[in-house]
Design an enzyme around this catalytic site. Structure first.
Site, PDB file in Angstrom:
ATOM      1  N   HIS A  36     -13.503  72.356  13.668  1.00  0.00           N
ATOM      2  CA  HIS A  36     -14.168  71.167  13.151  1.00  0.00           C
ATOM      3  C   HIS A  36     -15.153  71.547  12.046  1.00  0.00           C
ATOM      4  O   HIS A  36     -15.506  72.712  11.888  1.00  0.00           O
ATOM      5  CB  HIS A  36     -14.903  70.419  14.271  1.00  0.00           C
ATOM      6  CG  HIS A  36     -16.024  71.201  14.884  1.00  0.00           C
ATOM      7  ND1 HIS A  36     -15.854  72.011  15.972  1.00  0.00           N
ATOM      8  CD2 HIS A  36     -17.337  71.301  14.563  1.00  0.00           C
ATOM      9  CE1 HIS A  36     -17.003  72.577  16.307  1.00  0.00           C
ATOM     10  NE2 HIS A  36     -17.917  72.155  15.459  1.00  0.00           N
ATOM     11  N   THR A  37     -15.574  70.551  11.289  1.00  0.00           N
ATOM     12  CA  THR A  37     -16.476  70.774  10.160  1.00  0.00           C
ATOM     13  C   THR A  37     -17.880  71.068  10.676  1.00  0.00           C
ATOM     14  O   THR A  37     -18.506  70.213  11.304  1.00  0.00           O
ATOM     15  CB  THR A  37     -16.517  69.538   9.242  1.00  0.00           C
ATOM     16  OG1 THR A  37     -15.194  69.205   8.849  1.00  0.00           O
ATOM     17  CG2 THR A  37     -17.359  69.806   8.013  1.00  0.00           C
ATOM     18  N   GLN A  38     -18.378  72.273  10.418  1.00  0.00           N
ATOM     19  CA  GLN A  38     -19.732  72.615  10.835  1.00  0.00           C
ATOM     20  C   GLN A  38     -20.753  72.276   9.767  1.00  0.00           C
ATOM     21  O   GLN A  38     -21.894  71.943  10.071  1.00  0.00           O
ATOM     22  CB  GLN A  38     -19.805  74.099  11.176  1.00  0.00           C
ATOM     23  CG  GLN A  38     -19.013  74.484  12.418  1.00  0.00           C
ATOM     24  CD  GLN A  38     -19.201  75.953  12.756  1.00  0.00           C
ATOM     25  OE1 GLN A  38     -18.877  76.821  11.963  1.00  0.00           O
ATOM     26  NE2 GLN A  38     -19.725  76.223  13.943  1.00  0.00           N
TER      27      GLN A  38
END
Length: 259
Positions: A36-38
């Site tokens: 996922h986008t951190q």
């Protein structure tokens, strides 16, 4: 060697948590990739939206910034959702693309019922509110601020939802630097009976100010018009700037600690 309840290494090289009597392969979990986008990487800046006499107008530039570098200059940040709504997005472009995929599936499933009903802008905004809040609660947010404008049965709708699920409706909205630079201009100049020409002129004025003041903005814009007849998103266009303002001649004049 170890007390009961402490993870021990067995002969096969995996780990066993004696307190719960279940094998736990920590080596595999540590090597699993993050999916996922951190952090936001390629981002878009402000989106503006206003109601006018016959419908709703949304506007955004087409820049995609990689950090402080304007890397992409043809990013479409306004997308039609169904036949009477448009979604605009600030923030992470890949997360926006994922949101639009969810919306495409939602609209398609609604169409397949063939019951004569269509999702309106209020229902779509409600869906987005719950989507963003759900992702936030999983500590995996979509790094976006979203603007949804639409018209249904003669009723104009304009709403915003941000990355943690905070949402609201208003007659004029903005995200990003537009909250600081465009909203004051909307408060001074917006009227409920704005014509299409006056609404477009007001948006262009705000877009030009953002181009002057926001380093992530570029002089390449799109405006979406939503009415009872449907959605029209303009071709990309540029505005004519004026760099003769006195403040531009010496920007650091009077600034303490400047070079």
């Amino acid at each position: 060697m170890f007390a009961t309840g402490i993870a021990e290494e067995d002969r096969k090289g995996s780990y066993v948590d004696r307190s719960i009597s279940r094998p736990c392969n920590f080596e595999i979990s540590q090597q699993s990739p993050v999916t996922h986008t951190q952090y936001p990487y390629v981002t878009g800046t402000s989106v503006l939206g206003i109601k006018y006499k016959d419908g709703v107008l949304l506007a955004a530039d087409m820049a995609g910034s990689y950090g402080s570098t304007v890397r992409y200059k043809s990013i479409h940040r306004l997308k039609a959702v169904g036949s009477h709504a448009v979604l605009g997005a600030s923030g992470e472009i890949s997360d926006f693309q994922q949101v639009t995929q969810y919306l495409d599936e939602l609209v398609l499933n609604d169409y397949m019922w063939e019951d004569g009903n269509k999702l309106g802008p209020q229902e779509i905004h409600s869906y987005l509110n719950r989507l963003m809040y759900n992702k936030r609660n999983k500590f995996d947010p979509f790094w976006n601020s979203l603007v949804l404008g639409g018209v249904e049965n003669g009723q104009k709708y304009l709403g915003v939802v941000n990355m943690i699920g905070v949402h609201y409706k208003d007659n004029h909205v903005a995200t990003g630097f537009g909250n600081h630079l465009a909203r004051p201009m909307f408060r001074n100049e917006w009227r409920e009976d704005l014509t299409l020409e006056e609404g477009v002129k007001l948006l262009e004025k705000c877009l030009l100010v953002l181009f002057y003041r926001d380093r992530s903005s570029i002089n390449k814009f799109q405006i979406a018009k939503i009415t009872e007849e449907g959605v029209v998103i303009s071709e990309p266009f540029a505005l004519k700037p004026n760099w003769d303002f006195k403040a531009f001649h010496n920007p650091t004049l009077g600034a303490d600690g400047s070079w």
